[in-house]
Design a protein around this motif. Structure first.
Motif, short mmCIF file in Angstrom:
data_model
loop_
_atom_site.label_atom_id
_atom_site.label_comp_id
_atom_site.label_asym_id
_atom_site.label_seq_id
_atom_site.Cartn_x
_atom_site.Cartn_y
_atom_site.Cartn_z
N CYS A 14 80.84 59.39 60.53
CA CYS A 14 80.85 60.21 61.39
C CYS A 14 79.55 60.23 62.38
O CYS A 14 78.46 59.90 61.53
CB CYS A 14 81.24 61.52 61.05
SG CYS A 14 81.34 62.76 62.46
N ASN A 15 79.39 60.34 63.50
CA ASN A 15 77.88 60.29 64.16
C ASN A 15 77.66 61.77 64.53
O ASN A 15 76.79 61.88 65.43
CB ASN A 15 78.14 59.43 65.37
CG ASN A 15 79.17 59.58 66.26
OD1 ASN A 15 79.98 60.25 66.09
ND2 ASN A 15 79.42 58.78 67.28
N ILE A 49 95.37 62.09 63.96
CA ILE A 49 94.59 61.06 63.54
C ILE A 49 93.03 61.76 63.75
O ILE A 49 92.62 61.91 64.91
CB ILE A 49 94.81 59.89 64.25
CG1 ILE A 49 96.16 59.10 63.90
CG2 ILE A 49 93.58 58.83 63.84
CD1 ILE A 49 96.42 57.77 64.34
N THR A 50 92.46 61.81 62.68
CA THR A 50 91.00 62.33 62.89
C THR A 50 90.13 61.73 62.00
O THR A 50 90.43 60.65 61.47
CB THR A 50 91.21 63.98 62.39
OG1 THR A 50 90.04 64.62 62.51
CG2 THR A 50 91.48 64.16 60.97
N GLY A 51 88.98 62.29 61.53
CA GLY A 51 88.07 61.76 60.64
C GLY A 51 87.38 62.75 60.10
O GLY A 51 87.82 63.72 59.66
N GLY A 52 85.92 62.61 59.87
CA GLY A 52 84.76 61.71 60.39
C GLY A 52 85.24 61.57 61.96
O GLY A 52 86.01 62.42 62.56
N GLU A 53 84.60 60.62 62.64
CA GLU A 53 85.15 60.37 64.00
C GLU A 53 86.02 58.94 64.05
O GLU A 53 85.54 57.84 63.84
CB GLU A 53 83.58 59.98 64.90
CG GLU A 53 83.61 59.34 66.18
CD GLU A 53 84.67 60.45 67.06
OE1 GLU A 53 85.73 59.72 67.60
OE2 GLU A 53 84.68 61.55 66.93
N PRO A 54 87.11 59.17 64.68
CA PRO A 54 88.09 58.23 64.32
C PRO A 54 88.09 56.72 65.20
O PRO A 54 88.36 55.83 64.80
CB PRO A 54 89.56 58.85 64.59
CG PRO A 54 89.16 60.02 65.55
CD PRO A 54 87.80 60.50 64.77
#
Length: 334
Positions: A14-15, A49-54
């Motif tokens: 992730c950013n 759909i996710t993340g973090g930053e996918p």
């Protein structure tokens, strides 16, 4: 068992540096190969759909291709911080070319200064807005602004809702939660009191109820549950975690949801989805869900409540809309 929804974190990279989430601190990252998503159940209607930053995954389109071949008609919604505007727009265009049922939710957690502070990245608010505008210009209609309500931003809920109205995109919100298995946080706090939250969020609930769209009425019901603990308590025993929906980590661990610490199994260790759902596993799942002490109220469980208890939800909507209608009618002068 027919699961209808999946929440899949394809990466913990992730950013952002969000104050309510420690995913970005995750070390020793391991991510499933695109081919391993072919084991998902074919009964799914929606995949988040996710993340973090996918969109940090360069093979994101490959993952969707695998899912598309497995479940051609599934709706796929991406949750993003909106920081990588050009990448996001290009990737969504690529994906829509072979899988048209695509939606995107971009996080906006307050006005510019508040959002950037919560997300830990200066200028992220402007990038997120640019992403929403660019996706809309691309012709994407399944597009929403998503807000995580917390102590630092709840007073700006109406203003963030107004931004979604101005942009012409949908608005969704959830209350901040703790989760050791996903957010890696246990000290997030909700707004100081129910009265504080009610004062800030009720105007948004009422605005959604005045809409002509049924989807907005259902979102109003969801947001009301965020500020009314009695609503949450009344449905606690009806939770469908693991039965109607489930959560998958980047390394393939399957959980009933992204809050409950009960590992069902791992997708990389099976050949077929049905192998996860033995009778013994089902009994253990039932016991875990029944004994869950989390006071959660997220889209995953409210959507299942709406699907399984439509009359109760409909009655609440009708009653509140009638109350609003009566309040808008001024008494005639004698």
């Amino acid at each position: 068992m027919k699961q209808r929804e999946a929440f899949i974190a394809v990466t913990y990279r992730c950013n952002s540096r969000c104050s309510m989430c420690n995913i970005w601190k995750t070390e020793n990252l391991k991510e499933m190969l695109p081919s391993e998503y072919s084991k998902l159940p074919t009964t799914l209607d929606t995949i988040n759909i996710t993340g973090g930053e996918p969109f940090l995954r360069n093979d994101l389109a490959e993952i969707v291709q695998v899912i598309h071949r497995r479940i051609p008609g599934v709706r796929i919604v991406f949750s993003t911080n909106g920081s990588l505007t050009d990448v996001i727009v290009d990737r969504i265009r690529e994906i829509r070319a072979f899988h048209p049922r695509v939606g995107v939710g971009v996080s906006i957690d307050g006005l510019a200064a508040t959002h950037d502070q919560i997300r830990g990245v200066k200028g992220l608010f402007d990038k997120a807005i640019a992403t929403l505008e660019s996706l809309k210009a691309q012709g994407l209609t399944d597009l929403r602004l998503a807000m995580t309500i917390q102590q630092e931003n709840y007073r700006e809920a109406s203003e963030v809702f107004a931004i979604s109205q101005k942009l012409g995109v949908e608005f969704s919100a959830t209350m901040v939660h703790n989760s050791e298995i996903y957010f890696r946080k246990s000290d997030n706090t909700r707004p100081l009191s129910d009265s504080d939250a009610n004062e800030a969020i009720k105007p948004v609930v009422d605005s959604l109820l005045r809409s002509r769209r049924i989807k907005d009425w259902l979102r109003a019901y969801h947001m009301n549950g965020m500020i009314d603990p009695s609503v949450r308590a009344s449905f606690h025993s009806r939770c469908q975690a693991g039965r109607r929906y489930f959560f998958v980590t980047p390394e393939g661990d399957v959980y009933p949801c992204n809050v409950m610490d009960f590992r069902i199994g791992n997708m990389t260790e099976i050949e077929d989805w049905s192998q996860l759902w033995t009778q013994l596993a089902g009994e253990k799942l039932d016991a875990a869900v029944t004994g869950c002490g989390h006071d959660c109220w997220m889209v995953c469980n409210t959507r299942s409540i709406m699907a399984t208890h439509p009359l109760r939800v409909g009655a609440w909507i009708s009653k509140r809309k009638l109350t609003l209608r009566r309040a808008s009618v001024k008494p005639q002068s004698q």
